[in-house]
Design a protein around this motif. Sequence first.
Motif, PDB file in Angstrom:
ATOM      1  N   ARG A   1       0.753  -0.825  -0.254  1.00 39.75           N
ATOM      2  CA  ARG A   1      -0.016   0.175  -0.056  1.00 39.75           C
ATOM      3  C   ARG A   1       1.088   1.200  -0.070  1.00 39.75           C
ATOM      4  O   ARG A   1       1.853   0.766   0.266  1.00 39.75           O
ATOM      5  N   PRO A   2       0.333   2.796  -0.535  1.00 42.00           N
ATOM      6  CA  PRO A   2       1.054   3.782  -0.180  1.00 42.00           C
ATOM      7  C   PRO A   2       1.647   4.282   0.914  1.00 42.00           C
ATOM      8  O   PRO A   2       0.775   3.660   1.729  1.00 42.00           O
ATOM      9  N   SER A   3       2.701   5.010   1.275  1.00 41.98           N
ATOM     10  CA  SER A   3       3.487   4.549   2.082  1.00 41.98           C
ATOM     11  C   SER A   3       3.588   6.231   2.651  1.00 41.98           C
ATOM     12  O   SER A   3       4.139   7.250   0.713  1.00 41.98           O
ATOM     13  N   VAL A   4       2.827   7.435   2.839  1.00 43.83           N
ATOM     14  CA  VAL A   4       3.423   8.372   3.580  1.00 43.83           C
ATOM     15  C   VAL A   4       3.672   8.970   4.927  1.00 43.83           C
ATOM     16  O   VAL A   4       3.605   8.865   5.636  1.00 43.83           O
TER      17      VAL A   4
ATOM     18  N   ASN B   1       6.932  19.482   4.972  1.00 41.71           N
ATOM     19  CA  ASN B   1       6.438  18.466   4.301  1.00 41.71           C
ATOM     20  C   ASN B   1       6.714  17.358   4.049  1.00 41.71           C
ATOM     21  O   ASN B   1       6.862  16.256   4.802  1.00 41.71           O
ATOM     22  N   ALA B   2       6.191  16.860   3.021  1.00 41.68           N
ATOM     23  CA  ALA B   2       5.633  14.814   2.417  1.00 41.68           C
ATOM     24  C   ALA B   2       5.806  14.784   1.725  1.00 41.68           C
ATOM     25  O   ALA B   2       6.720  14.782   0.530  1.00 41.68           O
ATOM     26  N   ALA B   3       6.764  13.498   2.280  1.00 38.07           N
ATOM     27  CA  ALA B   3       6.935  12.393   0.600  1.00 38.07           C
ATOM     28  C   ALA B   3       6.371  10.943   0.651  1.00 38.07           C
ATOM     29  O   ALA B   3       6.112  10.764   1.679  1.00 38.07           O
ATOM     30  N   GLY B   4       6.473  10.292  -0.295  1.00 37.89           N
ATOM     31  CA  GLY B   4       5.186   9.079  -0.639  1.00 37.89           C
ATOM     32  C   GLY B   4       6.342   8.064  -1.137  1.00 37.89           C
ATOM     33  O   GLY B   4       6.850   8.663  -1.939  1.00 37.89           O
TER      34      GLY B   4
ATOM     35  N   ASP C   1       6.456  -1.298 -10.174  1.00 39.21           N
ATOM     36  CA  ASP C   1       7.770  -0.421 -10.043  1.00 39.21           C
ATOM     37  C   ASP C   1       7.147   0.546  -8.886  1.00 39.21           C
ATOM     38  O   ASP C   1       6.408   0.773  -7.855  1.00 39.21           O
ATOM     39  N   VAL C   2       8.371   0.772  -8.423  1.00 37.40           N
ATOM     40  CA  VAL C   2       8.447   1.728  -6.709  1.00 37.40           C
ATOM     41  C   VAL C   2       8.819   2.816  -7.471  1.00 37.40           C
ATOM     42  O   VAL C   2       9.787   3.402  -7.431  1.00 37.40           O
ATOM     43  N   VAL C   3       7.641   4.070  -6.771  1.00 37.15           N
ATOM     44  CA  VAL C   3       7.725   5.079  -7.700  1.00 37.15           C
ATOM     45  C   VAL C   3       7.745   6.544  -5.988  1.00 37.15           C
ATOM     46  O   VAL C   3       6.658   6.139  -5.319  1.00 37.15           O
ATOM     47  N   TYR C   4       8.511   6.934  -5.565  1.00 41.65           N
ATOM     48  CA  TYR C   4       8.665   7.629  -5.019  1.00 41.65           C
ATOM     49  C   TYR C   4       8.178   8.999  -5.482  1.00 41.65           C
ATOM     50  O   TYR C   4       8.257   9.453  -7.220  1.00 41.65           O
ATOM     51  N   VAL C   5       7.313   9.738  -4.561  1.00 43.77           N
ATOM     52  CA  VAL C   5       6.683  11.247  -4.981  1.00 43.77           C
ATOM     53  C   VAL C   5       7.642  12.492  -4.440  1.00 43.77           C
ATOM     54  O   VAL C   5       7.269  12.588  -2.625  1.00 43.77           O
ATOM     55  N   ASP C   6       7.887  13.897  -4.444  1.00 46.15           N
ATOM     56  CA  ASP C   6       8.215  14.955  -4.354  1.00 46.15           C
ATOM     57  C   ASP C   6       7.337  15.107  -3.682  1.00 46.15           C
ATOM     58  O   ASP C   6       7.346  16.048  -4.737  1.00 46.15           O
ATOM     59  N   THR C   7       6.661  15.867  -2.569  1.00 46.92           N
ATOM     60  CA  THR C   7       5.742  16.570  -2.265  1.00 46.92           C
ATOM     61  C   THR C   7       6.243  17.915  -2.525  1.00 46.92           C
ATOM     62  O   THR C   7       5.464  19.014  -2.900  1.00 46.92           O
ATOM     63  N   VAL C   8       7.051  18.682  -2.242  1.00 45.44           N
ATOM     64  CA  VAL C   8       8.063  20.018  -2.670  1.00 45.44           C
ATOM     65  C   VAL C   8       8.479  20.107  -3.745  1.00 45.44           C
ATOM     66  O   VAL C   8       7.821  21.177  -4.429  1.00 45.44           O
ATOM     67  N   THR C   9       9.142  19.053  -4.887  1.00 44.00           N
ATOM     68  CA  THR C   9       8.994  19.925  -6.394  1.00 44.00           C
ATOM     69  C   THR C   9       7.981  18.870  -7.218  1.00 44.00           C
ATOM     70  O   THR C   9       8.061  20.000  -8.122  1.00 44.00           O
TER      71      THR C   9
END
Length: 202
Positions: free
Chosen positions: A1-4, A11-14, A22-30
């Motif tokens: 499941r997603p992790s945040v 700031n947040a990342a997930g 595929d494992v996708v990293y999300v940067d909520t700042v950029t």
Amino acid sequence: RPSVATTVNGNAAGIYFTEDNDVVYVDTVTLTESVLAEQSSIQSVAFAQNLTKFAGVLETGNEIRVCSLTDNSPCDVFRIMGPDYTTDQTGGTPAALIDAMDWDPTGRLLAFDYAVCLRIPGEDCSDYQWSIGIINTETGRVNYPFGNQSAEYDIGFPSFSNLTDRYIVFDLVQYTTEAENGEGKSLVVILDTQEMGLKIGA
């Protein structure tokens, strides 16, 4: 499941998984996404709050790896063996699968669910039972709140309160011979880890 997870600055990342795993990293700042691994064998990843460390598991096996995001120290490996009542700590049943994980607000405790096979070892398993455990990542101790769990119940998807390490919410499913299409009755339950009491969720 997603992790945040969020940092002290808000700031947040997930992390999330695609259909191809595929494992996708999300940067909520950029507002950018980066593929960390393609068609991976990773089952789940969970960030501790403030992004100090993360936990990860593979699609099969009984190991949880906890890795620091603040230094280059080696990852800690926790082997999930289930409740062990032997004097020499050689008992317990190795987890066949580990899935959902969630950190407490301090980043010290990690709750997880795991499955053990109910068939004879060596056979292809088609019958699992799910339960939950809690790792103290500072001491290495693993606690199993429901060591005497009846075979008619599955317990999973544990999640800590956002404010305290005292309460964990989880799903409880009961299977009966009268259940239609193999579907059982389900409840959302709150575990008080200090009193070891249970409350039915809303």
